[in-house]
Design a protein around this motif. Structure first.
Motif, PDB file in Angstrom:
ATOM      1  N   GLU A 129     -24.362   5.673  11.963  1.00 22.05           N
ATOM      2  CA  GLU A 129     -25.308   6.229  12.933  1.00 22.05           C
ATOM      3  C   GLU A 129     -26.435   5.243  13.218  1.00 22.05           C
ATOM      4  N   TYR A 130     -26.937   4.588  12.190  1.00 18.08           N
ATOM      5  CA  TYR A 130     -28.010   3.603  12.359  1.00 18.08           C
ATOM      6  C   TYR A 130     -27.556   2.461  13.275  1.00 18.08           C
ATOM      7  N   LEU A 131     -26.315   2.035  13.096  1.00 16.87           N
ATOM      8  CA  LEU A 131     -25.756   0.946  13.909  1.00 16.87           C
ATOM      9  C   LEU A 131     -25.265   1.414  15.273  1.00 16.87           C
ATOM     10  N   GLN A 132     -25.391   2.705  15.527  1.00 19.34           N
ATOM     11  CA  GLN A 132     -24.996   3.326  16.796  1.00 19.34           C
ATOM     12  C   GLN A 132     -23.535   3.056  17.124  1.00 19.34           C
ATOM     13  N   LEU A 133     -22.674   3.239  16.117  1.00 22.44           N
ATOM     14  CA  LEU A 133     -21.237   3.103  16.293  1.00 22.44           C
ATOM     15  C   LEU A 133     -20.597   4.488  16.252  1.00 22.44           C
ATOM     16  N   THR A 134     -19.485   4.646  16.937  1.00 23.23           N
ATOM     17  CA  THR A 134     -18.737   5.903  16.853  1.00 23.23           C
ATOM     18  C   THR A 134     -17.682   5.761  15.760  1.00 23.23           C
ATOM     19  N   GLN A 135     -17.177   6.910  15.320  1.00 25.77           N
ATOM     20  CA  GLN A 135     -16.090   6.876  14.346  1.00 25.77           C
ATOM     21  C   GLN A 135     -14.878   6.170  14.944  1.00 25.77           C
ATOM     22  N   GLU A 136     -14.638   6.389  16.227  1.00 24.76           N
ATOM     23  CA  GLU A 136     -13.501   5.734  16.879  1.00 24.76           C
ATOM     24  C   GLU A 136     -13.630   4.221  16.869  1.00 24.76           C
ATOM     25  N   GLU A 137     -14.826   3.705  17.122  1.00 28.16           N
ATOM     26  CA  GLU A 137     -15.038   2.257  17.100  1.00 28.16           C
ATOM     27  C   GLU A 137     -14.749   1.690  15.706  1.00 28.16           C
ATOM     28  N   CYS A 138     -15.236   2.368  14.692  1.00 33.08           N
ATOM     29  CA  CYS A 138     -15.002   1.907  13.324  1.00 33.08           C
ATOM     30  C   CYS A 138     -13.523   2.012  12.963  1.00 33.08           C
ATOM     31  N   ALA A 139     -12.896   3.116  13.360  1.00 37.52           N
ATOM     32  CA  ALA A 139     -11.472   3.304  13.075  1.00 37.52           C
ATOM     33  C   ALA A 139     -10.647   2.207  13.736  1.00 37.52           C
ATOM     34  N   ARG A 140     -10.989   1.858  14.968  1.00 36.43           N
ATOM     35  CA  ARG A 140     -10.281   0.796  15.680  1.00 36.43           C
ATOM     36  C   ARG A 140     -10.382  -0.530  14.929  1.00 36.43           C
ATOM     37  N   LYS A 141     -11.568  -0.820  14.379  1.00 33.13           N
ATOM     38  CA  LYS A 141     -11.758  -2.064  13.630  1.00 33.13           C
ATOM     39  C   LYS A 141     -10.864  -2.099  12.390  1.00 33.13           C
ATOM     40  N   LEU A 142     -10.627  -0.920  11.816  1.00 33.83           N
ATOM     41  CA  LEU A 142      -9.796  -0.832  10.609  1.00 33.83           C
ATOM     42  C   LEU A 142      -8.327  -0.566  10.908  1.00 33.83           C
ATOM     43  N   ARG A 143      -8.041  -0.361  12.194  1.00 33.49           N
ATOM     44  CA  ARG A 143      -6.671  -0.053  12.627  1.00 33.49           C
ATOM     45  C   ARG A 143      -6.139   1.216  11.962  1.00 33.49           C
ATOM     46  N   ILE A 144      -6.997   2.233  11.954  1.00 31.54           N
ATOM     47  CA  ILE A 144      -6.599   3.548  11.457  1.00 31.54           C
ATOM     48  C   ILE A 144      -7.025   4.585  12.482  1.00 31.54           C
ATOM     49  N   SER A 145      -6.606   5.816  12.297  1.00 28.49           N
ATOM     50  CA  SER A 145      -6.985   6.878  13.234  1.00 28.49           C
ATOM     51  C   SER A 145      -8.436   7.291  12.992  1.00 28.49           C
ATOM     52  N   GLN A 146      -9.001   7.929  14.004  1.00 30.87           N
ATOM     53  CA  GLN A 146     -10.374   8.439  13.866  1.00 30.87           C
ATOM     54  C   GLN A 146     -10.425   9.473  12.754  1.00 30.87           C
ATOM     55  N   ALA A 147      -9.402  10.306  12.623  1.00 30.56           N
ATOM     56  CA  ALA A 147      -9.365  11.331  11.570  1.00 30.56           C
ATOM     57  C   ALA A 147      -9.351  10.683  10.183  1.00 30.56           C
ATOM     58  N   ALA A 148      -8.578   9.611  10.038  1.00 30.35           N
ATOM     59  CA  ALA A 148      -8.531   8.905   8.752  1.00 30.35           C
ATOM     60  C   ALA A 148      -9.885   8.267   8.449  1.00 30.35           C
ATOM     61  N   TYR A 149     -10.517   7.719   9.484  1.00 30.94           N
ATOM     62  CA  TYR A 149     -11.843   7.133   9.275  1.00 30.94           C
ATOM     63  C   TYR A 149     -12.836   8.204   8.860  1.00 30.94           C
ATOM     64  N   SER A 150     -12.768   9.350   9.482  1.00 34.38           N
ATOM     65  CA  SER A 150     -13.668  10.453   9.150  1.00 34.38           C
ATOM     66  C   SER A 150     -13.565  10.816   7.672  1.00 34.38           C
ATOM     67  N   GLN A 151     -12.339  10.835   7.147  1.00 35.75           N
ATOM     68  CA  GLN A 151     -12.150  11.130   5.733  1.00 35.75           C
ATOM     69  C   GLN A 151     -12.760  10.039   4.849  1.00 35.75           C
ATOM     70  N   LEU A 152     -12.580   8.779   5.243  1.00 36.81           N
ATOM     71  CA  LEU A 152     -13.185   7.683   4.475  1.00 36.81           C
ATOM     72  C   LEU A 152     -14.706   7.818   4.444  1.00 36.81           C
ATOM     73  N   GLU A 153     -15.255   8.155   5.599  1.00 32.84           N
ATOM     74  CA  GLU A 153     -16.708   8.224   5.746  1.00 32.84           C
ATOM     75  C   GLU A 153     -17.331   9.365   4.950  1.00 32.84           C
ATOM     76  N   THR A 154     -16.616  10.443   4.749  1.00 37.32           N
ATOM     77  CA  THR A 154     -17.194  11.609   4.070  1.00 37.32           C
ATOM     78  C   THR A 154     -17.085  11.536   2.554  1.00 37.32           C
ATOM     79  N   SER A 155     -16.422  10.524   2.033  1.00 38.02           N
ATOM     80  CA  SER A 155     -16.274  10.384   0.587  1.00 38.02           C
ATOM     81  C   SER A 155     -17.619  10.033  -0.047  1.00 38.02           C
TER      82      SER A 155
END
Length: 113
Positions: free
Chosen positions: A63-89
């Motif tokens: 949020e501080y970097l003003q990135l979306t979950q989709e942008e981060c997921a794309r960088k990791l080549r994973i789905s937005q849903a998978a990124y969301s799970q990583l982020e909530t850990s």
């Protein structure tokens, strides 16, 4: 009895203080104050997001970097849903923490708040 401070105040044309001259040694001491190294430190805005919104360091950084979950997921080549799970850990494994840091463009240690 007052101590002699050896400071000189310079006023502007309207008489309000504008500058203060201080001894050079005092100036050196004032400029030696520690500064936050953003490559290693954590901005107060990230800390505030974590405590005010009760969110994980990963989400606060995103949020501080003003990135979306989709942008981060794309960088990791994973789905937005998978990124969301990583982020909530709350306690991600080291490899997960490294992946999150890569997606956010920060050092993994900055996620250890």
């Amino acid at each position: 009895m007052t101590a002699h401070t050896n400071h000189q105040i310079i006023k502007n044309r309207s008489g309000a203080p504008e500058y203060v001259l201080v001894p050079f040694e005092e100036y050196l001491q004032l400029t030696k104050q520690s500064k936050i190294n953003l490559a290693e430190g954590v901005p107060s805005q990230v800390v505030n997001l974590m405590f005010d919104k009760d969110i994980t360091p990963a989400r606060a950084w995103r949020e501080y970097l003003q990135l979306t979950q989709e942008e981060c997921a794309r960088k990791l080549r994973i789905s937005q849903a998978a990124y969301s799970q990583l982020e909530t850990s709350n306690n991600p494994r080291k490899t997960t923490r490294n992946k999150l840091a890569t997606a956010l463009g920060i050092n993994p240690e900055q996620l250890d708040c």
